[in-house]
Motif scaffolding. Structure first.
Motif, mmCIF file in Angstrom:
data_model
loop_
_atom_site.group_PDB
_atom_site.id
_atom_site.type_symbol
_atom_site.label_atom_id
_atom_site.label_comp_id
_atom_site.label_asym_id
_atom_site.label_seq_id
_atom_site.Cartn_x
_atom_site.Cartn_y
_atom_site.Cartn_z
ATOM 1 N N GLN A 1 0.826 -1.209 0.000
ATOM 2 C CA GLN A 1 0.000 0.000 0.000
ATOM 3 C C GLN A 1 0.860 1.258 0.000
ATOM 4 O O GLN A 1 0.600 2.217 -0.731
ATOM 5 C CB GLN A 1 -0.935 0.020 1.214
ATOM 6 C CG GLN A 1 -1.888 1.221 1.191
ATOM 7 C CD GLN A 1 -2.212 1.772 2.570
ATOM 8 O OE1 GLN A 1 -1.517 1.473 3.539
ATOM 9 N NE2 GLN A 1 -3.241 2.583 2.659
ATOM 10 N N LEU A 2 1.920 1.251 0.828
ATOM 11 C CA LEU A 2 2.806 2.404 0.913
ATOM 12 C C LEU A 2 3.504 2.645 -0.417
ATOM 13 O O LEU A 2 3.589 3.789 -0.895
ATOM 14 C CB LEU A 2 3.833 2.188 2.023
ATOM 15 C CG LEU A 2 4.869 3.295 2.221
ATOM 16 C CD1 LEU A 2 4.198 4.636 2.477
ATOM 17 C CD2 LEU A 2 5.790 2.939 3.383
ATOM 18 N N GLU A 3 4.002 1.597 -1.033
ATOM 19 C CA GLU A 3 4.670 1.738 -2.331
ATOM 20 C C GLU A 3 3.703 2.272 -3.382
ATOM 21 O O GLU A 3 4.076 3.114 -4.213
ATOM 22 C CB GLU A 3 5.248 0.399 -2.768
ATOM 23 C CG GLU A 3 6.450 -0.044 -1.963
ATOM 24 C CD GLU A 3 7.148 -1.235 -2.593
ATOM 25 O OE1 GLU A 3 7.165 -1.324 -3.838
ATOM 26 O OE2 GLU A 3 7.668 -2.078 -1.850
ATOM 27 N N ARG A 4 2.472 1.780 -3.357
ATOM 28 C CA ARG A 4 1.480 2.239 -4.337
ATOM 29 C C ARG A 4 1.224 3.735 -4.191
ATOM 30 O O ARG A 4 1.192 4.478 -5.178
ATOM 31 C CB ARG A 4 0.177 1.456 -4.167
ATOM 32 C CG ARG A 4 -0.937 1.893 -5.117
ATOM 33 C CD ARG A 4 -2.187 1.067 -4.902
ATOM 34 N NE ARG A 4 -2.693 1.189 -3.546
ATOM 35 C CZ ARG A 4 -3.408 2.230 -3.114
ATOM 36 N NH1 ARG A 4 -3.683 3.242 -3.928
ATOM 37 N NH2 ARG A 4 -3.848 2.262 -1.866
ATOM 38 N N LEU A 5 1.063 4.202 -2.952
ATOM 39 C CA LEU A 5 0.830 5.621 -2.713
ATOM 40 C C LEU A 5 2.022 6.463 -3.135
ATOM 41 O O LEU A 5 1.864 7.540 -3.739
ATOM 42 C CB LEU A 5 0.516 5.849 -1.231
ATOM 43 C CG LEU A 5 -0.835 5.336 -0.729
ATOM 44 C CD1 LEU A 5 -0.924 5.469 0.786
ATOM 45 C CD2 LEU A 5 -1.980 6.090 -1.393
#
Length: 252
Positions: A15-19
């Protein structure tokens, strides 16, 4: 700019990488680590611009990293628990994000980290002069309050906080007594010992002895509960948080 992610939960990492890829495509994620041990070893031999760091890692809490290696990059703490807020700001953390991470809070945190990497070095000679001046300064020890034909003396140590309400200034004691004062907060602030008193907000200057609890609040602010309680919430702004935490630790 380069980013290091220290996160042991795969869904949270994704999720963090996607954001980050969505809102900061120009930044490069150089590594992904999941433990205190691997993070310490990597940081001993590598540098990075920004670090995202979960609190609970596979072999302990992230705060152990700071005990074993010097971390120079701005750190953004990520966690599902808000009880680590104070501890997070005592290390290199410049922001604290609760999971699931809100994209707007993430953007604010990264922009803050980017600004932090551009701050100029502190003028040590100026700091020395300030410290010398503070060491020799004498602070106000008592206040006089007019009560009809009488004059009441209140020692600074008896004051829980000074509060401004509706263009009036009040002295509130630890016992909960409330008196109208004939000065403004701006006038009294420089006369108070900064080890004992802190300007929480524009309307409140509090004594360290009146601080009952501190907790994380929306938009990376801190909520302070005083004793006696105040009629309005006391919210310390993000800009003031580092100085506020130093004050709590007695480092000012």
């Amino acid at each position: 700019m380069n980013i290091l992610i220290i996160e042991d939960e795969k869904p949270a990492q994704i999720q963090l990488e996607r954001l980050l890829n969505t809102h900061f495509p120009e930044m490069e994620i150089v590594n992904r680590l999941d433990s205190v041990t691997s993070s310490v070893e990597w940081l001993k031999n590598n540098s990075v611009d920004i670090i995202f760091m979960d609190v609970e890692l596979s072999d302990g809490q992230c705060f152990e990293i700071f005990k074993q290696v010097k971390v120079n990059a701005p750190v953004i703490i990520t966690t599902a628990y808000n009880e680590y807020a104070i501890k997070a700001f005592k290390v290199n953390s410049i922001d604290y994000l609760l999971k699931p991470i809100d994209q707007n809070e993430l953007i604010e945190a990264v922009n803050k980290a980017k600004k932090a990497t551009l701050k100029p070095a502190l003028d040590l000679s100026l700091l020395e002069n300030l410290l010398q001046g503070k060491a020799t300064k004498e602070y106000k020890q008592r206040f006089t309050i007019k009560l009809g034909d009488k004059i009441l003396l209140i020692n600074a140590s008896e004051v829980a906080y000074f509060q401004s309400e509706e263009k009036a200034t009040f002295i509130v004691t630890h016992e909960g007594k409330r008196y109208i004062a004939d000065f403004t907060l701006d006038a009294i602030e420089p006369l108070l010992n900064p080890k004992d008193f802190f300007r929480m907000t524009r309307g409140v200057i509090a004594n360290i002895q009146s601080v009952k609890s501190v907790s994380k609040y929306f938009n990376s602010r801190l909520k302070v509960t005083l004793n006696p309680p105040t009629s309005e919430q006391i919210l310390v702004s993000r800009v003031k948080i580092p100085l506020f935490l130093s004050w709590l630790e007695g480092e000012l």
